[in-house]
Design a protein around this motif. Structure first.
Motif, PDB file in Angstrom:
ATOM      1  N   HIS A   1       0.844  -1.196   0.000  1.00 33.04           N
ATOM      2  CA  HIS A   1       0.000   0.000   0.000  1.00 33.04           C
ATOM      3  C   HIS A   1       0.879   1.245   0.000  1.00 33.04           C
ATOM      4  N   GLU A   2       0.674   2.070  -1.021  1.00 29.46           N
ATOM      5  CA  GLU A   2       1.397   3.338  -1.144  1.00 29.46           C
ATOM      6  C   GLU A   2       2.913   3.140  -1.036  1.00 29.46           C
ATOM      7  N   GLY A   3       3.403   2.130  -1.723  1.00 30.67           N
ATOM      8  CA  GLY A   3       4.840   1.923  -1.832  1.00 30.67           C
ATOM      9  C   GLY A   3       5.506   1.184  -0.698  1.00 30.67           C
ATOM     10  N   ALA A   4       4.733   0.738   0.296  1.00 32.59           N
ATOM     11  CA  ALA A   4       5.323   0.022   1.438  1.00 32.59           C
ATOM     12  C   ALA A   4       4.544  -1.267   1.691  1.00 32.59           C
ATOM     13  N   PHE A   5       5.146  -2.152   2.475  1.00 28.48           N
ATOM     14  CA  PHE A   5       4.518  -3.423   2.825  1.00 28.48           C
ATOM     15  C   PHE A   5       3.922  -3.302   4.228  1.00 28.48           C
TER      16      PHE A   5
ATOM     17  N   LYS B   1      -6.104  -3.034  -5.338  1.00 26.71           N
ATOM     18  CA  LYS B   1      -6.338  -1.821  -6.118  1.00 26.71           C
ATOM     19  C   LYS B   1      -7.545  -1.031  -5.616  1.00 26.71           C
ATOM     20  N   SER B   2      -8.444  -1.683  -4.877  1.00 18.73           N
ATOM     21  CA  SER B   2      -9.632  -0.968  -4.398  1.00 18.73           C
ATOM     22  C   SER B   2      -9.276   0.053  -3.319  1.00 18.73           C
ATOM     23  N   SER B   3      -8.243  -0.227  -2.532  1.00 17.82           N
ATOM     24  CA  SER B   3      -7.830   0.715  -1.492  1.00 17.82           C
ATOM     25  C   SER B   3      -6.692   1.620  -1.958  1.00 17.82           C
TER      26      SER B   3
ATOM     27  N   ASP C   1      -3.190   2.784  -7.443  1.00 18.98           N
ATOM     28  CA  ASP C   1      -1.878   2.715  -8.090  1.00 18.98           C
ATOM     29  C   ASP C   1      -1.023   1.562  -7.573  1.00 18.98           C
ATOM     30  N   ALA C   2      -1.603   0.734  -6.708  1.00 17.62           N
ATOM     31  CA  ALA C   2      -0.815  -0.311  -6.043  1.00 17.62           C
ATOM     32  C   ALA C   2      -0.180  -1.287  -7.032  1.00 17.62           C
ATOM     33  N   ALA C   3      -0.958  -1.767  -7.998  1.00 21.90           N
ATOM     34  CA  ALA C   3      -0.441  -2.771  -8.932  1.00 21.90           C
ATOM     35  C   ALA C   3       0.732  -2.220  -9.741  1.00 21.90           C
ATOM     36  N   LYS C   4       0.582  -0.999 -10.234  1.00 25.32           N
ATOM     37  CA  LYS C   4       1.650  -0.373 -11.022  1.00 25.32           C
ATOM     38  C   LYS C   4       2.888  -0.144 -10.161  1.00 25.32           C
TER      39      LYS C   4
ATOM     40  N   LEU D   1       8.435  -1.682  -8.279  1.00 21.04           N
ATOM     41  CA  LEU D   1       9.301  -2.086  -7.169  1.00 21.04           C
ATOM     42  C   LEU D   1      10.026  -3.390  -7.490  1.00 21.04           C
ATOM     43  N   LYS D   2       9.333  -4.291  -8.180  1.00 24.46           N
ATOM     44  CA  LYS D   2       9.927  -5.594  -8.484  1.00 24.46           C
ATOM     45  C   LYS D   2      11.098  -5.496  -9.462  1.00 24.46           C
ATOM     46  N   GLN D   3      11.270  -4.329 -10.062  1.00 26.17           N
ATOM     47  CA  GLN D   3      12.398  -4.129 -10.974  1.00 26.17           C
ATOM     48  C   GLN D   3      13.662  -3.700 -10.228  1.00 26.17           C
ATOM     49  N   GLN D   4      13.510  -3.396  -8.947  1.00 24.65           N
ATOM     50  CA  GLN D   4      14.650  -2.915  -8.173  1.00 24.65           C
ATOM     51  C   GLN D   4      15.541  -4.078  -7.722  1.00 24.65           C
ATOM     52  N   PRO D   5      16.851  -3.863  -7.714  1.00 22.63           N
ATOM     53  CA  PRO D   5      17.790  -4.922  -7.290  1.00 22.63           C
ATOM     54  C   PRO D   5      17.524  -5.395  -5.861  1.00 22.63           C
TER      55      PRO D   5
END
Length: 316
Positions: free
Chosen positions: A199-203, A256-258, A261-264, A269-273
């Motif tokens: 959510h909003e870039g964090a776990f 995505k309901s809450s 932009d979560a999915a995007k 994030l998954k592209q980060q080393p």
């Protein structure tokens, strides 16, 4: 006095007498909700008074109640909607005829009162101020978010409505499936299984008795991660903090309901080393949306869904 009454038009006298007769003892109007027969119910050590006949049940900020409604077949007559202005799609089967309430209905409680609710189910996370406002419309019962109380919550809805709703059979099925899964997961009891909501870039990680955590660490007997043990409220973890938690299995819910932009954001994030370097990623033990990410977690319905997900992924 008699002469004065004669001076009043006959129709006015009848209206006067009718008005007097409409009031019960103490001058209370017969149509006043407070004049309705009531009954008392017990829930988690507290006593609540509700109408003797309860049909119109409203859900306000109580997502878990939707899931209990799905299993018991007791739909709400009114309920608060999501930010999108709609009910969660997961609960479409029991909201087809449900009156939509705005999320801020507590600030417009007169509109809710006008609908004539018999009882309002809200969340124990709802503020005291909001609950106080809602109580002017009907009896209010705060539903526990503690996963230990999933059975109590299920039975409460059936009792409020005055229906059997096959609750015993539902409870028996969930308990049986939990015990079977616990036995099968015994070899993994020392492994770290972590659930997080992106959510909003964090776990977001929840306290040990919330969402699926009570099921995982109490009912199924898995080891409680230290980050969960220490959490007193939802805790946002960065990638670095997630690496420090170092789970063996990671269930990530991307809702995505809450967070539209979560999915995007999660894909980026998954592209980060740092993500690729996580031990759990390298071992292929990350499970994204293994269950519907919008589920409340910690209910009979959610727990059954998560038990199925655990069996399918950890017991291959």
């Amino acid at each position: 006095m008699y002469k004065k009454l004669l001076a009043i038009p006959v129709t006015a006298v009848f209206l006067l007498l009718a008005a007097c007769g409409a009031n019960g003892p103490g001058g209370q109007a017969a149509g006043d909700p407070a004049a309705k027969p009531t009954r008392s119910i017990q829930y988690l050590g507290n006593t609540y008074k509700i109408p003797a006949r309860t049909k119109q049940i409203a859900f306000v900020e109580s997502r878990s109640s939707f899931e209990d409604a799905l299993l018991t077949g007791i739909p709400p007559f009114a309920a608060t909607v999501e930010k999108s202005g709609a009910f969660p799609q997961e609960y479409a089967a029991i909201t087809q005829n449900t009156q939509k309430l705005p999320a801020d209905i507590a600030d417009h409680v007169g509109d809710l009162a006008a609908l004539g609710p018999d009882t309002i189910l809200t969340s124990d996370k709802t503020s005291e101020e909001k609950r106080s406002k809602l109580e002017s419309a009907a009896s209010v019962i705060p539903i526990s978010s503690n996963g230990a109380h999933w059975e109590d919550n299920l039975r409460l809805l059936a009792e409020v409505r005055g229906k059997d709703a096959n609750v015993d059979a539902i409870v028996s099925k969930v308990r049986t499936n939990t015990e079977k899964t616990r036995d099968k997961l015994a070899p993994l009891k020392d492994k770290i299984v972590l659930t997080a909501w992106f959510h909003e870039g964090a776990f977001l990680v929840y306290p040990k008795n919330e969402r699926y955590n009570y099921l995982l660490y109490t009912d199924l007997g898995l080891a409680t991660p230290s980050v969960v043990e220490q959490a007193k409220e939802p805790v946002p973890l960065s990638l670095a903090e997630l690496a420090q938690a170092d789970p063996d299995y990671l269930f990530v819910m991307v809702d995505k309901s809450s967070d539209p932009d979560a999915a995007k954001s999660f894909e980026q994030l998954k592209q980060q080393p740092e993500w690729s370097n996580l031990r759990v990623v390298q071992s292929g033990q990350v499970y994204e949306n293994a269950v519907n990410p919008g589920l409340a977690g910690g209910t009979a319905y959610s727990n059954q869904s998560f038990l199925n997900a655990l069996s399918a992924r950890l017991l291959k």
